[in-house]
Design a protein around this motif. Sequence first.
Motif, PDB file in Angstrom:
ATOM      1  N   TYR A  95       7.436 -15.002   9.384  1.00  0.00           N
ATOM      2  CA  TYR A  95       7.603 -13.707   8.734  1.00  0.00           C
ATOM      3  C   TYR A  95       7.863 -12.624   9.771  1.00  0.00           C
ATOM      4  O   TYR A  95       7.324 -12.673  10.878  1.00  0.00           O
ATOM      5  N   PRO A  96       8.683 -11.613   9.457  1.00  0.00           N
ATOM      6  CA  PRO A  96       8.954 -10.537  10.419  1.00  0.00           C
ATOM      7  C   PRO A  96       7.695  -9.737  10.730  1.00  0.00           C
ATOM      8  O   PRO A  96       6.855  -9.531   9.837  1.00  0.00           O
ATOM      9  N   PRO A  97       7.544  -9.278  11.975  1.00  0.00           N
ATOM     10  CA  PRO A  97       6.325  -8.545  12.367  1.00  0.00           C
ATOM     11  C   PRO A  97       6.072  -7.299  11.526  1.00  0.00           C
ATOM     12  O   PRO A  97       4.924  -6.915  11.297  1.00  0.00           O
ATOM     13  N   ALA A  98       7.129  -6.649  11.061  1.00  0.00           N
ATOM     14  CA  ALA A  98       6.976  -5.406  10.293  1.00  0.00           C
ATOM     15  C   ALA A  98       6.447  -5.638   8.884  1.00  0.00           C
ATOM     16  O   ALA A  98       6.097  -4.688   8.188  1.00  0.00           O
ATOM     17  N   LEU A  99       6.381  -6.914   8.452  1.00  0.00           N
ATOM     18  CA  LEU A  99       5.905  -7.206   7.100  1.00  0.00           C
ATOM     19  C   LEU A  99       4.381  -7.124   7.079  1.00  0.00           C
ATOM     20  O   LEU A  99       3.681  -7.964   7.633  1.00  0.00           O
ATOM     21  N   THR A 100       3.841  -6.061   6.473  1.00  0.00           N
ATOM     22  CA  THR A 100       2.388  -5.861   6.417  1.00  0.00           C
ATOM     23  C   THR A 100       1.862  -6.260   5.050  1.00  0.00           C
ATOM     24  O   THR A 100       2.616  -6.650   4.170  1.00  0.00           O
ATOM     25  N   GLY A 101       0.558  -6.116   4.893  1.00  0.00           N
ATOM     26  CA  GLY A 101      -0.070  -6.532   3.647  1.00  0.00           C
ATOM     27  C   GLY A 101      -0.067  -5.482   2.557  1.00  0.00           C
ATOM     28  O   GLY A 101      -0.827  -5.594   1.593  1.00  0.00           O
ATOM     29  N   THR A 102       0.727  -4.436   2.702  1.00  0.00           N
ATOM     30  CA  THR A 102       0.757  -3.376   1.698  1.00  0.00           C
ATOM     31  C   THR A 102       2.160  -2.799   1.589  1.00  0.00           C
ATOM     32  O   THR A 102       2.952  -2.867   2.531  1.00  0.00           O
ATOM     33  N   VAL A 103       2.460  -2.198   0.439  1.00  0.00           N
ATOM     34  CA  VAL A 103       3.735  -1.498   0.281  1.00  0.00           C
ATOM     35  C   VAL A 103       3.649  -0.082   0.828  1.00  0.00           C
ATOM     36  O   VAL A 103       4.663   0.582   1.030  1.00  0.00           O
ATOM     37  N   VAL A 104       2.432   0.405   1.072  1.00  0.00           N
ATOM     38  CA  VAL A 104       2.221   1.798   1.466  1.00  0.00           C
ATOM     39  C   VAL A 104       2.622   1.995   2.927  1.00  0.00           C
ATOM     40  O   VAL A 104       2.159   1.287   3.821  1.00  0.00           O
ATOM     41  N   GLU A 105       3.485   2.976   3.172  1.00  0.00           N
ATOM     42  CA  GLU A 105       3.895   3.314   4.538  1.00  0.00           C
ATOM     43  C   GLU A 105       3.042   4.428   5.134  1.00  0.00           C
ATOM     44  O   GLU A 105       2.807   4.457   6.343  1.00  0.00           O
ATOM     45  N   ALA A 106       2.589   5.362   4.280  1.00  0.00           N
ATOM     46  CA  ALA A 106       1.806   6.497   4.777  1.00  0.00           C
ATOM     47  C   ALA A 106       0.659   6.802   3.816  1.00  0.00           C
ATOM     48  O   ALA A 106       0.819   6.709   2.591  1.00  0.00           O
ATOM     49  N   LEU A 107      -0.484   7.182   4.385  1.00  0.00           N
ATOM     50  CA  LEU A 107      -1.632   7.621   3.589  1.00  0.00           C
ATOM     51  C   LEU A 107      -1.914   9.078   3.933  1.00  0.00           C
ATOM     52  O   LEU A 107      -2.042   9.434   5.115  1.00  0.00           O
ATOM     53  N   VAL A 108      -2.007   9.941   2.915  1.00  0.00           N
ATOM     54  CA  VAL A 108      -2.372  11.342   3.119  1.00  0.00           C
ATOM     55  C   VAL A 108      -3.865  11.482   2.877  1.00  0.00           C
ATOM     56  O   VAL A 108      -4.356  11.204   1.780  1.00  0.00           O
ATOM     57  N   THR A 109      -4.601  11.889   3.906  1.00  0.00           N
ATOM     58  CA  THR A 109      -6.054  12.037   3.784  1.00  0.00           C
ATOM     59  C   THR A 109      -6.395  13.343   3.059  1.00  0.00           C
ATOM     60  O   THR A 109      -5.542  14.217   2.886  1.00  0.00           O
ATOM     61  N   VAL A 110      -7.663  13.461   2.656  1.00  0.00           N
ATOM     62  CA  VAL A 110      -8.143  14.679   2.004  1.00  0.00           C
ATOM     63  C   VAL A 110      -9.439  15.106   2.695  1.00  0.00           C
ATOM     64  O   VAL A 110     -10.371  14.316   2.849  1.00  0.00           O
ATOM     65  N   PHE A 111      -9.472  16.362   3.162  1.00  0.00           N
ATOM     66  CA  PHE A 111     -10.602  16.827   3.970  1.00  0.00           C
ATOM     67  C   PHE A 111     -11.798  17.252   3.125  1.00  0.00           C
ATOM     68  O   PHE A 111     -12.946  17.135   3.557  1.00  0.00           O
TER      69      PHE A 111
END
Length: 444
Positions: free
Chosen positions: A340-356
Amino acid sequence: MPKIDARLPKGMRDFLPEEVLKRQYVFGVITDVFKTFGFEPIETPVLEMEDTLLGKYGDEAEKLIFHAQHPGGKEELALRYDLTVPLSRYVSMHENDLSFPFRRYHIAPVWRAERPQKGRYREFYQCDADIVGIEDPSADAEIVSLVTTALRRLGFADFKVNVNHRQILTGIGIYAGVPDAQLGDLYRSVDKLDKIGIDGVAAELRESGIAEDAIARMFTLLERREGGAESLGWLRELLAGIEPAQKGIADLEQMVEYLNVMGVPQENVQIDYAMVRGLSYYTGPIFETVITKPDNLGSVTGGGRYDELVGLFRKQSLATTGTSLGVERIIDLMDKLDLYPPALTGTVVEALVTVFEPGLQGETLKLANELRAGGVRTEAFMQPKKSIGKQVQYADRKGVRVVAFLGSEEIKNGVVNFKRLSDGTEISAPRAEAVQAVRSLLSE
């Protein structure tokens, strides 16, 4: 209500998100190859009329068909056993809407009541490609070329597409002196050669009542079972005067010429006179692919020519050839061989926006939507009472590559801070350039 035990039927599976993403990657590569070769997609129902399926596969295979009936229903139904017989029914029903020759691909689940074991399931996907309406061996060569292309694009290098011809097998039976009534027993036993060895095959043939001299002649030939195109000349001389065998040899010689023209690597194709393919509907060239290194890891594709099957559903038959890629085994082997290609991760999410803090949840949602509008697959964190450290830990465990931080100070200054979790790289960008910032972190 009483509690219910959470369990699955034997031979059925659930898939975690990371497993589904790997499966989708494999399906995507194979689909792209199918389209590259000009194959069109179709779909058929999971249920077929029982008489559509029965009588097409052979006695042993048909013991594995799941029969279905709804309460009060008058139709006798069955879950599809493969995608090949449904194709034949489909062509006969829609021939006025199709252009021939018709190239189709179909990726869908099938069901077989097998004994569940590692690598063998009762529900599994098949990836089929077939050409309907071409008698020439060029169509068979095209199928073999498609198989080698798909496996190479998935990362496999060491494999063999074993090729044989049903009429060569008929000729071998005639050469050995096996009566027509016993040819089925002959093929079933020879098909097990790799599993039970030559002594086991001989024992089965004796139990079937096949004469010792016929068995001896068979094994004189099968001892030279594998080879390149040059072996066809030797076989032509050995089976001289046996018409079915000569037709099969001529077809394979033409196939080899086409494969060479298409640049199919010779090391990936070999002739194997002991390769049978168990299903009874094959009529011409047959193919089966085996991964050869690091070990013989079993068959990953199978197929062949079945010129008479469509004729069971219409007045005249149509020449047809095709293959099925054993995608379940391919997926297992890609894990085993780390393809499998290295860029294939276990999620579809590329970015998570946190909340303070709770008061900033709206800004978190707003930024997430801005990133989504720019094509970034984004999740907005929705538990503001969790610490930022816990939120980053959540993203890391899930496999998210970039985390966005948007506190009161960032909102006031119109900027967003980002962190790439794989190496800790941090950047700050104006809110209007947030999408470009994430893209830059994802691309490195």
